[in-house]
Design an enzyme around this catalytic site. Structure first.
Site, mmCIF file in Angstrom:
data_model
loop_
_atom_site.group_PDB
_atom_site.id
_atom_site.type_symbol
_atom_site.label_atom_id
_atom_site.label_comp_id
_atom_site.label_asym_id
_atom_site.label_seq_id
_atom_site.Cartn_x
_atom_site.Cartn_y
_atom_site.Cartn_z
ATOM 1 N N LYS A 41 0.829 -1.225 0.000
ATOM 2 C CA LYS A 41 0.000 0.000 0.000
ATOM 3 C C LYS A 41 0.859 1.268 0.000
ATOM 4 C CE LYS A 41 -2.216 -0.492 3.897
ATOM 5 N NZ LYS A 41 -1.635 -1.726 4.401
ATOM 6 N N ARG A 120 -8.715 1.520 10.050
ATOM 7 C CA ARG A 120 -8.267 0.139 10.249
ATOM 8 C C ARG A 120 -9.291 -0.669 11.033
ATOM 9 N NH1 ARG A 120 -2.485 0.826 9.791
ATOM 10 N NH2 ARG A 120 -1.339 -1.112 9.912
ATOM 11 N N ARG A 159 11.360 -5.739 3.595
ATOM 12 C CA ARG A 159 11.094 -4.303 3.454
ATOM 13 C C ARG A 159 12.133 -3.464 4.197
ATOM 14 N NH1 ARG A 159 5.144 -2.123 4.477
ATOM 15 N NH2 ARG A 159 5.457 -2.686 6.646
ATOM 16 N N ARG A 192 11.982 -1.846 9.936
ATOM 17 C CA ARG A 192 11.080 -1.428 11.009
ATOM 18 C C ARG A 192 10.969 -2.515 12.071
ATOM 19 N NH1 ARG A 192 5.802 0.475 7.745
ATOM 20 N NH2 ARG A 192 4.900 -0.796 9.385
ATOM 21 N N ARG A 203 0.485 -8.578 13.810
ATOM 22 C CA ARG A 203 -0.143 -7.628 12.875
ATOM 23 C C ARG A 203 -1.113 -8.330 11.937
ATOM 24 N NH1 ARG A 203 4.717 -4.862 10.103
ATOM 25 N NH2 ARG A 203 3.216 -3.439 9.228
HETATM 26 P P1 AMP Z 1 1.426 0.825 9.184
HETATM 27 O O1 AMP Z 1 2.634 1.577 8.790
HETATM 28 O O2 AMP Z 1 0.171 1.369 8.569
HETATM 29 O O3 AMP Z 1 1.560 -0.665 8.993
HETATM 30 O O4 AMP Z 1 1.242 1.061 10.756
HETATM 31 C C1 AMP Z 1 2.216 0.663 11.690
HETATM 32 C C2 AMP Z 1 1.575 0.452 13.045
HETATM 33 O O5 AMP Z 1 1.004 1.684 13.525
HETATM 34 C C3 AMP Z 1 0.417 -0.547 13.083
HETATM 35 O O6 AMP Z 1 0.879 -1.888 13.202
HETATM 36 C C4 AMP Z 1 -0.339 -0.084 14.322
HETATM 37 O O7 AMP Z 1 0.345 -0.458 15.498
HETATM 38 C C5 AMP Z 1 -0.216 1.430 14.217
HETATM 39 N N1 AMP Z 1 -1.323 2.018 13.417
HETATM 40 C C6 AMP Z 1 -1.199 2.722 12.262
HETATM 41 N N2 AMP Z 1 -2.384 3.145 11.838
HETATM 42 C C7 AMP Z 1 -3.308 2.679 12.713
HETATM 43 C C8 AMP Z 1 -4.720 2.759 12.803
HETATM 44 N N3 AMP Z 1 -5.442 3.413 11.867
HETATM 45 N N4 AMP Z 1 -5.331 2.146 13.847
HETATM 46 C C9 AMP Z 1 -4.631 1.497 14.793
HETATM 47 N N5 AMP Z 1 -3.293 1.369 14.762
HETATM 48 C C10 AMP Z 1 -2.619 1.956 13.742
#
Ligand code: AMP
Length: 251
Positions: A41, A120, A159, A192, A203
């Site tokens: 994404k 989410r 990644r 990360r 996740r």
């Molecule tokens: P991402 O980069 O979108 O994979 O986000 C990394 C981490 O941030 C996720 O695994 C969650 O811990 C947190 N996170 C990001 N966006 C959200 C969201 N909309 N709701 C809840 N947790 C989030």
């Protein structure tokens, strides 16, 4: 070196203003990108941002930016959010919604937006709907990127991310021109914490239970477009543009 929008207003919130603001678009695109972690994404959001002029708004990037701040410059909720993120868990809806509401300006941006990683949960999707309604704005489409689980795990573990401009690479599928360094700003790429195997499992579980039901939510609103996320990033991007054009013709 390629110029990249700095997204200061989104990453910092509060009174922060972008140094390189979005160009106003005749018809700004307002899209949500859905898909399991590692489906690509973020990469698609970057390609779409460059092509549509819309800003890439990732809630995960807000938390990663906050991680770089001194603890005393973070609210307790933000510090707790970072701990959730490190473990691969979802951050509580209340915290996420407070951050997005504080950045309402970014949703109104004349360049449009590409929401990546938000919403989410169904509660977040309902809150977004209300926020947009309050601004007389509408989503154009919700793109759902689909990929089998084993490919997702391979993508996540390979990644690499730039700590400075947040660009995303992959050791095999999208390697940087110079190993370990960002093509855009020369930042030193890193893995990360939540891309490590133990966090990946948590996740994926959070995705299956909380985020997958969003596809139904948006299907009922006739906004959902599913895109197969296999193959090279450029191919997936072309599929996305094609789907957006078809959607526009139909509407
Ligand atoms: P991402 O980069 O979108 O994979 O986000 C990394 C981490 O941030 C996720 O695994 C969650 O811990 C947190 N996170 C990001 N966006 C959200 C969201 N909309 N709701 C809840 N947790 C989030």
């Amino acid at each position: 070196m390629e110029t990249k929008r700095d997204r200061k207003a989104w990453l910092k919130g509060g009174a922060a203003v972008c140094d390189i603001p979005a160009e106003p678009q005749q018809r700004p695109r307002r899209l949500v990108l859905l898909g399991a972690p590692g489906v690509g994404k973020g990469t698609q959001a970057e390609l779409l941002a460059a092509s549509l002029g819309a800003c890439h708004l990732s809630t995960g990037d807000i938390f990663r930016a906050a991680k770089g701040l001194d603890a005393c410059d973070r609210t307790p909720a933000l510090s707790a959010a970072i701990e959730h993120m490190k473990r691969g868990e979802l951050v509580p809806d209340k915290t996420v919604l407070a951050l997005v509401t504080e950045r309402l300006r970014c949703l109104r941006c004349e360049g449009g937006f590409l929401l990546d990683g938000f919403p989410r949960t169904v509660a977040q999707a309902e809150a977004l709907e209300n926020l947009l309604q309050s601004q007389a704005l509408k989503l154009d489409a919700v793109i759902s990127y689909d990929l089998p689980l084993e490919q997702i795990v391979s993508r996540l573990s390979g990644r690499r991310t730039c700590p400075d401009c947040k660009s995303v690479f992959h050791v095999e599928a999208r390697p940087p021109r110079t190993e370990g360094l960002c093509d855009h700003c020369g930042g030193k790429l890193y893995q990360r914490e939540d891309d490590r195997p133990e966090s990946i499992r948590v996740r994926m579980h959070a995705y299956e239970t909380s985020t997958a039901p969003l596809a139904d939510f948006y299907q009922r609103r006739k906004l959902l477009t599913a895109i197969p996320a296999d193959g090279a990033p450029e191919d997936i991007f072309q599929r996305t543009l094609h789907a957006l054009q078809n959607g526009r013709r139909k509407s």
